[in-house]
Design an enzyme around this catalytic site. Sequence first.
Site, short mmCIF file in Angstrom:
data_model
loop_
_atom_site.label_atom_id
_atom_site.label_comp_id
_atom_site.label_asym_id
_atom_site.label_seq_id
_atom_site.Cartn_x
_atom_site.Cartn_y
_atom_site.Cartn_z
N GLY A 1 0.65 -4.85 1.03
CA GLY A 1 -0.57 -4.94 0.22
C GLY A 1 -0.39 -5.73 -1.06
N ALA B 1 0.86 -1.17 0.00
CA ALA B 1 0.00 0.00 0.00
C ALA B 1 0.91 1.23 0.00
CB ALA B 1 -0.91 -0.01 1.22
N GLU C 1 4.86 -4.91 7.36
CA GLU C 1 4.14 -3.80 8.00
C GLU C 1 4.68 -3.46 9.40
OE1 GLU C 1 2.72 -6.03 6.09
OE2 GLU C 1 1.13 -5.13 4.90
N GLU D 1 -0.69 -9.25 -0.08
CA GLU D 1 -2.10 -9.46 0.26
C GLU D 1 -2.95 -9.59 -1.00
OE1 GLU D 1 -1.82 -5.98 2.90
OE2 GLU D 1 -2.69 -7.22 4.47
N1 CAA Z 1 4.55 3.09 -1.05
C1 CAA Z 1 4.94 4.23 -1.63
N2 CAA Z 1 6.06 4.35 -2.37
C2 CAA Z 1 6.80 3.24 -2.51
C3 CAA Z 1 6.46 2.01 -1.91
C4 CAA Z 1 5.26 1.96 -1.16
N3 CAA Z 1 4.81 0.82 -0.58
N4 CAA Z 1 7.42 1.10 -2.22
C5 CAA Z 1 8.32 1.74 -2.98
N5 CAA Z 1 7.96 3.04 -3.16
C6 CAA Z 1 8.66 4.08 -3.91
C7 CAA Z 1 9.90 4.58 -3.16
O1 CAA Z 1 9.53 5.54 -2.21
C8 CAA Z 1 10.73 5.13 -4.27
O2 CAA Z 1 10.21 6.38 -4.63
P1 CAA Z 1 11.25 7.60 -4.96
O3 CAA Z 1 12.03 7.11 -6.15
O4 CAA Z 1 10.34 8.74 -5.28
O5 CAA Z 1 12.09 7.79 -3.75
C9 CAA Z 1 10.42 4.17 -5.44
O6 CAA Z 1 9.17 3.54 -5.12
C10 CAA Z 1 11.45 3.10 -5.62
O7 CAA Z 1 11.63 2.44 -4.39
P2 CAA Z 1 13.07 2.23 -3.69
O8 CAA Z 1 14.00 3.33 -4.06
O9 CAA Z 1 12.84 2.01 -2.23
O10 CAA Z 1 13.52 0.90 -4.41
P3 CAA Z 1 14.53 -0.23 -3.85
O11 CAA Z 1 14.84 -1.11 -5.00
O12 CAA Z 1 15.65 0.40 -3.09
O13 CAA Z 1 13.66 -1.05 -2.78
C11 CAA Z 1 11.69 -2.17 -2.00
C12 CAA Z 1 12.53 -1.78 -3.22
C13 CAA Z 1 12.45 -3.16 -1.12
C14 CAA Z 1 10.39 -2.79 -2.50
C15 CAA Z 1 11.40 -0.90 -1.16
O14 CAA Z 1 10.87 0.09 -2.04
C16 CAA Z 1 10.43 -1.09 -0.05
O15 CAA Z 1 10.78 -1.63 0.99
N6 CAA Z 1 9.17 -0.64 -0.25
C17 CAA Z 1 8.17 -0.68 0.79
C18 CAA Z 1 7.64 -2.09 1.01
C19 CAA Z 1 6.66 -2.09 2.15
O16 CAA Z 1 7.00 -1.80 3.29
N7 CAA Z 1 5.40 -2.43 1.85
C20 CAA Z 1 4.34 -2.47 2.81
C21 CAA Z 1 3.59 -1.19 2.78
S1 CAA Z 1 2.45 -1.06 4.12
C22 CAA Z 1 1.10 -1.90 3.61
O17 CAA Z 1 1.07 -2.49 2.55
C23 CAA Z 1 -0.03 -1.83 4.58
C24 CAA Z 1 -1.18 -2.71 4.25
O18 CAA Z 1 -1.16 -3.92 4.47
C25 CAA Z 1 -2.41 -2.12 3.82
#
Ligand code: CAA
Length: 253
Positions: free
Chosen positions: A106, A61, A129, A109
Amino acid sequence: MNYIHVEHRGSVAILTISRPKALNALNTELLQEFSTALDSLGEARALVITGAGEKAFVAGADIAEMRDFRSVEAVDFAARGQRTLEKLEALAIPTIAAVNGFALGGGCELALACDLILCSPQAVFGLPEVSLGVIPGFGGTQRLVRRIGSHRARELIFTGRRVKAEEAVAIGLALRQEADVLSAALALGEQIAANGPVAVRLAKRAVLDGDGADLRSGQLAERNLFGLCFATADQKEGMGAFLERRKAIFQGQ
Ligand code: CAA
């Protein structure tokens, strides 16, 4: 639509989630489009869902959207995500997640709401999360337990640990690993689509109706749906073709 593209290849629909700037993360607008797209699959007999780009299926998400939520907004957001994935899960036709990269939060999920999950060798699953100070909100605490069992699910939910393709297959999170996951998902969709379409839909209905039910109720649902098959032309065709030693031609009615 800005984020969702649907393409039809024969009887299989391919839905691509495309929000490259955020690794296909799910924001409110994307969830709305996704839900709308599920209503317009026409005659498709199977649905494949994948993420655009090389890196991600769906990276979760949208964290930027969620960061400043008040509790009540968070509940609404989770409810929207849950409703959308319930709709996906209840879709009449079989659904296949072609996980081509990160399927985190998400994204994991969303894959769990699909009937079948295939993954590429680069796929990475996880529910991170708790590392963000929250818990899964789109059904992860419920569906991961059902898919891989409570013990393994608790470990992944409490640690937020990422799981690579090989382990995902080993623990039953993904069905199998495929070098070309989209082609493999399409081939699987075509294999499903070659069967009696009404029967496939009723088989899915029976599985869903039995989910969480006791054996007696599940079997009751099954035999009623079995009976319903005999009201279809496809049943006459399928059984007739077998006895006449020819290939069945199903009309989907
Ligand atoms: N939400 C918003 N933006 C996201 C995102 C997310 N879940 N995942 C990645 N992005 C964005 C980053 O902010 C980045 O944007 P910028 O270039 O503008 O800075 C872009 O996508 C590329 O991401 P990274 O630079 O972080 O890429 P990476 O290769 O270094 O890492 C990754 C990849 C490991 C997937 C890392 O992006 C990451 O950990 N993302 C988050 C994963 C996460 O925690 N997901 C759970 C979200 S909470 C949720 O989902 C709640 C629910 O159950 C409802």
